[in-house]
Motif scaffolding. Sequence first.
Motif, short mmCIF file in Angstrom:
data_model
loop_
_atom_site.label_atom_id
_atom_site.label_comp_id
_atom_site.label_asym_id
_atom_site.label_seq_id
_atom_site.Cartn_x
_atom_site.Cartn_y
_atom_site.Cartn_z
N PHE A 36 -87.95 -57.48 -9.44
CA PHE A 36 -87.32 -57.09 -10.71
C PHE A 36 -86.11 -57.97 -10.99
O PHE A 36 -85.95 -58.50 -12.09
N MET A 51 -93.63 -51.73 -10.11
CA MET A 51 -92.51 -52.18 -9.29
C MET A 51 -92.87 -53.45 -8.53
O MET A 51 -92.05 -54.36 -8.39
N GLY A 111 -92.67 -56.40 -10.80
CA GLY A 111 -91.35 -56.70 -11.32
C GLY A 111 -91.09 -56.17 -12.70
O GLY A 111 -90.13 -56.57 -13.37
N SER A 131 -90.56 -52.93 -13.33
CA SER A 131 -89.74 -51.73 -13.22
C SER A 131 -88.98 -51.79 -11.90
O SER A 131 -89.50 -52.30 -10.90
N ALA A 132 -87.75 -51.28 -11.91
CA ALA A 132 -86.94 -51.26 -10.69
C ALA A 132 -86.98 -49.87 -10.07
O ALA A 132 -87.09 -48.87 -10.79
N PHE A 141 -87.22 -62.03 -11.23
CA PHE A 141 -88.52 -62.10 -11.90
C PHE A 141 -89.00 -63.54 -12.06
O PHE A 141 -90.17 -63.86 -11.80
#
Length: 264
Positions: A90, A70, A73, A75-76, A93
């Motif tokens: 995210f 996370m 960036g 994975s949200a 990016f």
Amino acid sequence: MIAPVKKADAMTAPEIAEEAEIRFENVSKHFGNPAAPFVAVDELDLEIDKGQMVALLGKTGCGKSTMFNMIAGLSAPTSGRVTLMGHDPFKEFDWFRGKIAIVFQNDRLLPWRTAVKNVELGLEMLETTKEERRERAIYWLHKLGLAGHEDDYPHALSGGMRQRVSIARAFATNAELLLCDEPFSALDEITSKRLRMEFARLVRENGKTAVFITHSINEAFDIGDRIVVLKRPAQIAHDIRLDAATSDEEKEAIRRMIHDSLSQ
């Protein structure tokens, strides 16, 4: 000394927002079936200030890598908010191009490129001039003790030397934030300790912010000005700050506390 973990109140929130390089605000991350999800991170609040070197310490499966993804960036969050330098890693990016560098668990060098060309790779992606790429790559290879090995290919380098090339590649980009995913875990203990002490020195000398994922208590003590101990699903069990005034007796007590916490 052990710093208590507490949420900022409304009066201090604007000041913290300016200082914090990384912020997790009530962040949860779920995987799998929404009706019965696997919870990797559970309502996590965490703030990391600019210039801090933080070790995220926890057992395998506690959510360290999910937090790492996370921050990077990749994975949200399912809910809550993650921000770096006031931006969403995210959703924004591309904004972080050149601002974050990652040192991975293995060196991830390209076998068809020499050491200097591997260090130049990130600078090529940032469209740095050929002359500046070469100058910065040579500087960081020499800084990391690899003078004379600039034109060696990865297969001719030891594991420790390859990881030095990987670290040189990260520092050469002059990124503000360094993310490290257990980068020394594949090395023998003597080489690992030497490299992580050298890495910590370079982070401090160059005023970087660093987040270091580890499951080793010794490594966390070697690296971190601050050790955040995580329990599963990723929640803060202890938030510990170390400085020159922390005595050996205090450190030993902290080690025992962390060991007991991770043993549960």
